[in-house]
Design a protein around this motif. Structure first.
Motif, PDB file in Angstrom:
ATOM      1  N   ALA A  23       0.852  -1.192   0.000  1.00 21.10           N
ATOM      2  CA  ALA A  23       0.000   0.000   0.000  1.00 21.10           C
ATOM      3  C   ALA A  23       0.881   1.234   0.000  1.00 21.10           C
ATOM      4  O   ALA A  23       1.586   1.489   0.975  1.00 21.10           O
ATOM      5  N   ASN A  24       0.831   1.975  -1.090  1.00 22.35           N
ATOM      6  CA  ASN A  24       1.622   3.195  -1.213  1.00 22.35           C
ATOM      7  C   ASN A  24       0.706   4.405  -1.235  1.00 22.35           C
ATOM      8  O   ASN A  24      -0.205   4.488  -2.049  1.00 22.35           O
ATOM      9  N   GLY A  25       0.963   5.326  -0.321  1.00 18.45           N
ATOM     10  CA  GLY A  25       0.149   6.531  -0.272  1.00 18.45           C
ATOM     11  C   GLY A  25       0.279   7.186   1.080  1.00 18.45           C
ATOM     12  O   GLY A  25       0.815   6.599   2.021  1.00 18.45           O
ATOM     13  N   ARG A  26      -0.257   8.393   1.179  1.00 20.84           N
ATOM     14  CA  ARG A  26      -0.144   9.144   2.424  1.00 20.84           C
ATOM     15  C   ARG A  26      -1.408   8.971   3.249  1.00 20.84           C
ATOM     16  O   ARG A  26      -2.492   8.745   2.723  1.00 20.84           O
ATOM     17  N   SER A  27      -1.239   9.105   4.568  1.00 16.51           N
ATOM     18  CA  SER A  27      -2.372   9.108   5.506  1.00 16.51           C
ATOM     19  C   SER A  27      -3.221   7.844   5.425  1.00 16.51           C
ATOM     20  O   SER A  27      -4.435   7.893   5.564  1.00 16.51           O
ATOM     21  N   LEU A  28      -2.579   6.719   5.194  1.00 14.19           N
ATOM     22  CA  LEU A  28      -3.297   5.439   5.180  1.00 14.19           C
ATOM     23  C   LEU A  28      -3.206   4.855   6.581  1.00 14.19           C
ATOM     24  O   LEU A  28      -2.265   4.138   6.904  1.00 14.19           O
ATOM     25  N   ARG A  29      -4.181   5.146   7.384  1.00 17.07           N
ATOM     26  CA  ARG A  29      -4.124   4.768   8.796  1.00 17.07           C
ATOM     27  C   ARG A  29      -4.534   3.317   9.037  1.00 17.07           C
ATOM     28  O   ARG A  29      -4.179   2.726  10.048  1.00 17.07           O
ATOM     29  N   THR A  30      -5.296   2.769   8.099  1.00 15.22           N
ATOM     30  CA  THR A  30      -5.795   1.405   8.286  1.00 15.22           C
ATOM     31  C   THR A  30      -5.756   0.659   6.959  1.00 15.22           C
ATOM     32  O   THR A  30      -6.088   1.232   5.917  1.00 15.22           O
ATOM     33  N   ILE A  31      -5.357  -0.597   7.030  1.00 18.03           N
ATOM     34  CA  ILE A  31      -5.436  -1.491   5.873  1.00 18.03           C
ATOM     35  C   ILE A  31      -6.404  -2.618   6.223  1.00 18.03           C
ATOM     36  O   ILE A  31      -6.298  -3.223   7.298  1.00 18.03           O
ATOM     37  N   GLY A  69       1.632  -6.418   9.680  1.00 19.62           N
ATOM     38  CA  GLY A  69       2.138  -5.414   8.757  1.00 19.62           C
ATOM     39  C   GLY A  69       3.593  -5.102   8.978  1.00 19.62           C
ATOM     40  O   GLY A  69       4.126  -5.288  10.075  1.00 19.62           O
ATOM     41  N   ASP A  70       4.232  -4.659   7.923  1.00 23.76           N
ATOM     42  CA  ASP A  70       5.604  -4.169   7.950  1.00 23.76           C
ATOM     43  C   ASP A  70       5.552  -2.749   7.429  1.00 23.76           C
ATOM     44  O   ASP A  70       5.496  -2.535   6.209  1.00 23.76           O
ATOM     45  N   THR A  75       3.701  -2.833   3.616  1.00 21.14           N
ATOM     46  CA  THR A  75       3.084  -4.107   3.242  1.00 21.14           C
ATOM     47  C   THR A  75       2.295  -4.682   4.413  1.00 21.14           C
ATOM     48  O   THR A  75       2.760  -4.665   5.556  1.00 21.14           O
ATOM     49  N   VAL A  76       1.131  -5.176   4.099  1.00 19.80           N
ATOM     50  CA  VAL A  76       0.282  -5.865   5.076  1.00 19.80           C
ATOM     51  C   VAL A  76       0.067  -7.285   4.584  1.00 19.80           C
ATOM     52  O   VAL A  76      -0.143  -7.506   3.386  1.00 19.80           O
ATOM     53  N   TYR A  77       0.114  -8.215   5.506  1.00 17.86           N
ATOM     54  CA  TYR A  77      -0.028  -9.637   5.183  1.00 17.86           C
ATOM     55  C   TYR A  77      -1.304 -10.198   5.803  1.00 17.86           C
ATOM     56  O   TYR A  77      -1.736  -9.757   6.870  1.00 17.86           O
ATOM     57  N   LEU A  78      -1.859 -11.168   5.149  1.00 13.17           N
ATOM     58  CA  LEU A  78      -2.972 -11.920   5.709  1.00 13.17           C
ATOM     59  C   LEU A  78      -2.584 -13.397   5.667  1.00 13.17           C
ATOM     60  O   LEU A  78      -2.556 -14.005   4.589  1.00 13.17           O
ATOM     61  N   GLN A  79      -2.222 -13.925   6.824  1.00 12.31           N
ATOM     62  CA  GLN A  79      -1.889 -15.340   6.929  1.00 12.31           C
ATOM     63  C   GLN A  79      -3.174 -16.108   7.151  1.00 12.31           C
ATOM     64  O   GLN A  79      -3.889 -15.869   8.124  1.00 12.31           O
ATOM     65  N   MET A  80      -3.462 -17.037   6.258  1.00  8.17           N
ATOM     66  CA  MET A  80      -4.702 -17.802   6.327  1.00  8.17           C
ATOM     67  C   MET A  80      -4.366 -19.267   6.538  1.00  8.17           C
ATOM     68  O   MET A  80      -3.732 -19.888   5.675  1.00  8.17           O
TER      69      MET A  80
END
Length: 121
Positions: A23-31, A69-70, A75-80
């Motif tokens: 996720a690239n961008g400014r002010s992204l407080r939540t994924i 997240g890192d 980058t945000v991960y979803l381990q399933m």
């Protein structure tokens, strides 16, 4: 804002997959991660609020899915884990400048392209 989801695939029930969202961008407080199965509405799967590292899941995936997240890699991960046939869907990552109301699709103005997860029995 750009969101790029990846990591989907076809697996057997009980297997694991890890999805990634850059996720690239400014002010992204939540994924957030959402999914949409054929003929169904898009539904909430998980979110990570960067401030405080707050996460949440619906009961349908709680204990099986983990979001992490890192921040340095955006980058945000979803381990399933323990995947089930009913987890089959297109999975979307989404980004929001908000920190409340994060289980609703309407809280997320930015969406990635989706990645398909197919779980066979």
């Amino acid at each position: 804002v750009q969101l790029q989801a990846s990591g989907g695939g076809s697996v057997q029930a009980g297997d694991s997959l890890r999805l990634s969202c850059v996720a690239n961008g400014r002010s992204l407080r939540t994924i957030g991660w959402f999914r949409q199965a054929p003929g169904k509405e898009r539904e909430f799967v998980a979110f990570l609020r960067w401030r405080g590292s707050i996460t949440d899941y619906p009961d349908s995936v709680k204990g099986r899915f983990t979001i992490s997240g890192d921040n340095a890699k955006s980058t945000v991960y979803l381990q399933m884990n323990s995947l089930r046939p009913e987890d089959t869907a297109v999975y979307y990552c989404a980004a929001s400048p908000r920190e409340l109301g994060l289980t609703a699709t309407t809280s997320y103005p930015y969406w990635g392209q989706g990645t398909l997860v197919t779980v066979s029995s």
